[in-house]
Design a protein around this motif. Structure first.
Motif, mmCIF file in Angstrom:
data_model
loop_
_atom_site.group_PDB
_atom_site.id
_atom_site.type_symbol
_atom_site.label_atom_id
_atom_site.label_comp_id
_atom_site.label_asym_id
_atom_site.label_seq_id
_atom_site.Cartn_x
_atom_site.Cartn_y
_atom_site.Cartn_z
ATOM 1 N N ALA A 77 92.356 -39.010 -36.486
ATOM 2 C CA ALA A 77 93.739 -39.062 -36.963
ATOM 3 C C ALA A 77 94.609 -39.889 -36.024
ATOM 4 O O ALA A 77 95.388 -40.742 -36.463
ATOM 5 N N ALA A 78 94.463 -39.636 -34.715
ATOM 6 C CA ALA A 78 95.313 -40.329 -33.743
ATOM 7 C C ALA A 78 95.071 -41.828 -33.731
ATOM 8 O O ALA A 78 96.002 -42.632 -33.586
ATOM 9 N N ARG A 79 93.817 -42.239 -33.903
ATOM 10 C CA ARG A 79 93.463 -43.655 -33.814
ATOM 11 C C ARG A 79 93.271 -44.319 -35.185
ATOM 12 O O ARG A 79 92.797 -45.438 -35.278
ATOM 13 N N ARG A 80 93.637 -43.591 -36.243
ATOM 14 C CA ARG A 80 93.692 -44.141 -37.601
ATOM 15 C C ARG A 80 92.323 -44.676 -38.043
ATOM 16 O O ARG A 80 92.225 -45.730 -38.676
ATOM 17 N N VAL A 81 91.287 -43.934 -37.729
ATOM 18 C CA VAL A 81 89.927 -44.397 -37.975
ATOM 19 C C VAL A 81 89.636 -44.539 -39.470
ATOM 20 O O VAL A 81 89.191 -45.593 -39.932
ATOM 21 N N THR A 82 89.860 -43.493 -40.243
ATOM 22 C CA THR A 82 89.516 -43.589 -41.666
ATOM 23 C C THR A 82 90.466 -44.518 -42.413
ATOM 24 O O THR A 82 90.045 -45.231 -43.330
ATOM 25 N N GLU A 83 91.727 -44.504 -42.021
ATOM 26 C CA GLU A 83 92.693 -45.402 -42.656
ATOM 27 C C GLU A 83 92.275 -46.863 -42.479
ATOM 28 O O GLU A 83 92.285 -47.671 -43.429
ATOM 29 N N SER A 84 91.870 -47.224 -41.262
ATOM 30 C CA SER A 84 91.475 -48.607 -41.007
ATOM 31 C C SER A 84 90.136 -48.934 -41.654
ATOM 32 O O SER A 84 89.908 -50.064 -42.111
ATOM 33 N N GLU A 85 89.242 -47.943 -41.731
ATOM 34 C CA GLU A 85 87.966 -48.191 -42.392
ATOM 35 C C GLU A 85 88.164 -48.476 -43.883
ATOM 36 O O GLU A 85 87.549 -49.390 -44.442
ATOM 37 N N HIS A 86 89.019 -47.701 -44.533
ATOM 38 C CA HIS A 86 89.290 -47.941 -45.953
ATOM 39 C C HIS A 86 89.871 -49.341 -46.162
ATOM 40 O O HIS A 86 89.517 -50.034 -47.130
ATOM 41 N N TRP A 87 90.756 -49.748 -45.264
ATOM 42 C CA TRP A 87 91.379 -51.081 -45.334
ATOM 43 C C TRP A 87 90.311 -52.169 -45.180
ATOM 44 O O TRP A 87 90.291 -53.152 -45.917
ATOM 45 N N LEU A 88 89.395 -51.964 -44.220
ATOM 46 C CA LEU A 88 88.318 -52.926 -44.010
ATOM 47 C C LEU A 88 87.403 -52.992 -45.231
ATOM 48 O O LEU A 88 87.045 -54.085 -45.706
ATOM 49 N N ARG A 89 87.004 -51.842 -45.768
ATOM 50 C CA ARG A 89 86.105 -51.808 -46.913
ATOM 51 C C ARG A 89 86.729 -52.469 -48.139
ATOM 52 O O ARG A 89 86.012 -52.982 -49.012
ATOM 53 N N ALA A 90 88.060 -52.440 -48.207
ATOM 54 C CA ALA A 90 88.754 -53.058 -49.334
ATOM 55 C C ALA A 90 88.849 -54.577 -49.191
ATOM 56 O O ALA A 90 89.444 -55.247 -50.043
ATOM 57 N N GLY A 91 88.281 -55.121 -48.107
ATOM 58 C CA GLY A 91 88.269 -56.559 -47.911
ATOM 59 C C GLY A 91 89.581 -57.146 -47.426
ATOM 60 O O GLY A 91 89.822 -58.353 -47.552
ATOM 61 N N LYS A 92 90.409 -56.308 -46.794
ATOM 62 C CA LYS A 92 91.737 -56.767 -46.383
ATOM 63 C C LYS A 92 91.761 -57.358 -44.973
ATOM 64 O O LYS A 92 92.767 -57.918 -44.553
ATOM 65 N N TRP A 93 90.663 -57.233 -44.220
ATOM 66 C CA TRP A 93 90.653 -57.722 -42.838
ATOM 67 C C TRP A 93 90.373 -59.224 -42.844
ATOM 68 O O TRP A 93 89.269 -59.660 -43.127
ATOM 69 N N GLN A 94 91.392 -59.984 -42.517
ATOM 70 C CA GLN A 94 91.269 -61.439 -42.486
ATOM 71 C C GLN A 94 91.425 -62.011 -41.080
ATOM 72 O O GLN A 94 90.915 -63.094 -40.791
ATOM 73 N N LYS A 95 92.140 -61.279 -40.205
ATOM 74 C CA LYS A 95 92.358 -61.773 -38.843
ATOM 75 C C LYS A 95 92.754 -60.607 -37.949
ATOM 76 O O LYS A 95 93.187 -59.555 -38.422
ATOM 77 N N TRP A 96 92.601 -60.818 -36.642
ATOM 78 C CA TRP A 96 93.082 -59.842 -35.664
ATOM 79 C C TRP A 96 94.599 -59.951 -35.550
ATOM 80 O O TRP A 96 95.157 -61.048 -35.627
ATOM 81 N N ALA A 97 95.256 -58.815 -35.375
ATOM 82 C CA ALA A 97 96.713 -58.826 -35.193
ATOM 83 C C ALA A 97 97.080 -57.775 -34.155
ATOM 84 O O ALA A 97 96.491 -56.691 -34.121
#
Length: 329
Positions: free
Chosen positions: A112-132
């Motif tokens: 929860a603190a490090r937003r692990v599942t939230e970021s994984e869902h975002w990655l799986r949805a193909g939204k990761w295009q660059k580091w920010a």
């Protein structure tokens, strides 16, 4: 042979152990309805449950029933007033799941603190295009303040883990633990309100009772830091899930991790629509070693309570030992 009900699927080898002593009616299918449970209990001397509600009506419909062994630490599914009135023994399975549950609580808090599942869902949805630099900024665990509400066996196991993360540990309990335990854990007692205002990460490990219903609700969320996390590995109903969904959506608190829910297996629909919550299906004790230990301890309790086996008449974990040896009423 005495007759027992095993109310849900468990490890087959544990059932084979029980068959050495009893005639076993084993429900290997879906959860029993209240009417089905009462019907199956009607001619039983004992039962092994894992959360099935056992109240006055079920006990009254089962005149031979003398013990119900719960494969869990919590026993809020038992109407203990009805158990005591009928001299029916209840048992549970403490201690064997402390470390596994604390491990999972820690994992849930960190996710929860490090937003692990939230970021994984975002990655799986193909939204990761660059580091920010500002992608999924979370909250630190190391060097932060842990607030434990419910400093029993599992709460203490959590506090021990906090030492490796250089955390300040605060706790709230219905009564203070001993000075020796406070010193060992480097834990300080606080009122619930002070803990909620101060802690960066709040973990709930208290039993569910009528008094503890909605221990954490809108008023408590208003006290917490906007960056704080809440983790519940205790029981559903301790948190007002509807109020939690509102607090998460409004970013009144930073994030939450939930392994238990009001009305589970149903989950409040609003919790399914907010991104800053980690949701798991009541699996805090779910390692094979721990679940086997729980099942075997539940079997030990049942065997002994019904006067069989090496511990005959002396079950390891009676909830209401005052009824031991009394005739069923």
């Amino acid at each position: 042979m005495q007759k027992i009900l095993v109310a849900r699927p468990i490890f087959p080898d544990v059932v084979e152990r029980l068959k050495q002593y009893f005639e076993v009616d084993w429900n290997q299918g879906e959860a029993l309805s209240a009417a089905e449970l009462a019907a199956r209990l009607a001619d039983k001397d004992g039962a092994l449950t894992a959360g099935e509600p056992i109240g006055a009506a079920a006990i009254a419909s089962a005149p031979r029933l003398r013990v119900v062994s719960n494969m869990a630490v919590g026993f809020n599914n038992f109407d203990m007033a009805a158990f005591n009135a009928a001299n029916v023994l209840g048992t549970n399975t403490p201690d064997v799941l402390n470390e596994s549950t604390a491990d999972f609580g820690w994992a849930l808090m960190m996710a929860a603190a490090r937003r692990v599942t939230e970021s994984e869902h975002w990655l799986r949805a193909g939204k990761w295009q660059k580091w920010a630099y500002d992608s999924f900024l979370g909250t630190d665990i190391y060097g932060s303040t842990l607030g434990v509400i419910g400093m029993g066996r599992i709460g203490q196991a959590l506090a021990r883990r906090a030492r490796g993360f250089n955390m300040r540990v605060m706790y709230h309990n219905r009564s203070r633990v001993s000075p020796q335990i406070e010193a060992e854990l480097n834990a300080e007692y606080a009122s619930k309100e002070h803990l909620l205002r101060t802690a960066d990460h709040v973990v709930l490990v208290l039993p569910y009772t009528a008094e503890n219903h909605h221990t954490i609700g809108a008023a408590e969320f208003a006290l917490m830091k906007p960056s704080a996390t809440l983790t519940n590995i205790a029981r559903g109903g301790i948190v007002d899930d509807a109020a939690l969904a509102v607090a998460l959506r409004a970013k009144r608190i930073g994030a939450a991790g939930l392994d238990v829910f009001e009305g589970e297996p149903s989950v409040h629909p609003d919790l399914l629509t907010v991104s800053n919550v980690v949701l798991t299906p009541h699996i805090a004790s779910a390692t094979e070693a721990t679940r086997r230990a729980m099942a075997n301890l539940a079997a030990d309790n049942l065997i002994a309570a019904l006067g069989e086996g090496p511990q005959a008449g002396n079950p390891p974990n009676p909830i209401n030992p005052e009824v031991l040896g009394k005739a069923r009423s």
